[in-house]
Design an enzyme around this catalytic site. Structure first.
Site, PDB file in Angstrom:
ATOM      1  CE1 TYR A   1      -2.581  -8.850   9.730  1.00 43.59           C
ATOM      2  CE2 TYR A   1      -4.771  -9.433   8.764  1.00 43.59           C
ATOM      3  CZ  TYR A   1      -3.981  -8.551   9.269  1.00 43.59           C
ATOM      4  OH  TYR A   1      -3.994  -8.099   7.716  1.00 43.59           O
TER       5      TYR A   1
ATOM      6  CB  THR B   1      -7.219  -6.959   8.409  1.00 40.15           C
ATOM      7  OG1 THR B   1      -7.868  -8.634   7.065  1.00 40.15           O
ATOM      8  CG2 THR B   1      -7.848  -7.857   9.236  1.00 40.15           C
TER       9      THR B   1
ATOM     10  CG  LEU C   1      -1.695   1.024   1.505  1.00 40.53           C
ATOM     11  CD1 LEU C   1      -2.382   0.929  -0.065  1.00 40.53           C
ATOM     12  CD2 LEU C   1      -2.730   1.029   2.333  1.00 40.53           C
TER      13      LEU C   1
ATOM     14  CB  THR D   1       0.256  -8.479   6.649  1.00 38.02           C
ATOM     15  OG1 THR D   1       2.053  -8.892   5.723  1.00 38.02           O
ATOM     16  CG2 THR D   1       0.112  -7.157   6.622  1.00 38.02           C
TER      17      THR D   1
END
Length: 294
Positions: free
Chosen positions: A130, A106, A16, A67
């Site tokens: 996560y 997310t 990103l 991630t």
């Protein structure tokens, strides 16, 4: 010029962050500063204070994150430090130095048991380390007194960094067939589109009445399984690798993936008047770009 909106991007070398950097030449009304861990360690509170003490930013877009979903189950503290503790520090900085925080989250904050798209009112129930660390970060941001938005996204890919699309193309060069799960459904998101959306909403956030704290969902339009996603990658690239559909139980992973994690984007589209591209169209653009880079 002093009237430009000043934007700091952390984690700028990831997918990103790299796409935001690419858009710097398009969004000339902004004054960008890009940092990654070498320039600014967001886990070092002294370094953060030192960095912000003599600088003025209007927005911080935090693209830094741990991630690796499966690895996070083995490196729980490392994931927690980067995804949660660092956000606590950034919120402290935002409070002290008066900038607006854009935090990326997310679809993995959801357990995936719903059978229609998740909206911002749905209760998150993460089932992986996560997802848990990202949800903890959301709470830190939204329970604070700073100006901030949390943007949840899904299945992010780009010509930059490591991601599912690149992994599949690499594996296709090594094997004649691949087994891919068909019973996990979501939406791939081209990081370029997410970056563009963030930069479209920033002037509107700048102009919004304060205080401002909210959560939004953003992915590309449409729905597919990992199997559909892979088939389209190979079809577009003319890859001969055979794709076999398998159930999730045939491919156990350390980190739990939601069975269904399609995000409802109604809120962000209406609030900021966004047009969101279809996942197939964006994937085709990215694959052509990737080919031209080779």
């Amino acid at each position: 010029m002093s009237d430009k909106i000043k934007i700091l991007v952390t984690g700028a070398n990831g997918q990103l962050g790299s796409e935001l950097r690419e858009l710097e030449t398009v969004y000339t009304q902004f004054d960008f500063t890009f940092t990654d861990v070498a320039e600014l360690n967001i886990l070092d509170i002294d370094a953060l204070n030192s960095f912000f003490a003599d600088k003025k930013f209007d927005f911080l877009v935090n693209c830094a994150a741990y991630t690796a979903v499966d690895k996070a189950e083995q490196e729980k503290d490392r994931a927690y430090q980067l995804n949660t503790v660092a956000i606590d520090y950034l919120v402290e900085m935002a409070q002290k130095y008066k900038f607006f925080l854009v935090q990326i989250s997310t679809d993995y904050v959801f357990d995936g048991t719903k059978n229609n798209p998740y909206n911002e009112e749905d209760v998150p129930i993460p089932e992986s380390q996560y997802g848990k660390t990202k949800l903890d970060a959301e709470h830190i941001v939204l329970d604070s007194e700073i100006n901030a938005v949390v943007i949840r996204t899904s299945w992010l890919y780009s010509t930059y960094g490591n991601n599912y699309v690149k992994t599949m193309l690499r594996l296709a060069g090594e094997r004649s067939e691949l087994n891919i799960v068909f019973d996990q459904t979501g939406t791939p998101t081209y990081a370029y589109d997410l970056a563009d959306a963030i930069l479209q909403i920033i002037p509107q956030l700048q102009a919004a009445p304060k205080p401002f704290r909210d959560v939004y969902h953003y992915s590309n339009e449409g729905v597919c399984s990992w199997y559909d996603f892979t088939q389209h990658i190979f079809r577009h690239c003319g890859v001969a690798c055979k794709v076999n559909p398998i159930g999730s139980e045939q491919y156990p992973t350390l980190g739990h993936r939601p069975t269904f994690s399609v995000l409802d984007k109604t809120k962000i589209k209406k609030r900021f008047n966004l047009l969101v591209p279809y996942w197939v169209d964006s994937l085709d653009i990215m694959l052509d770009k990737l080919k031209s880079k080779q």
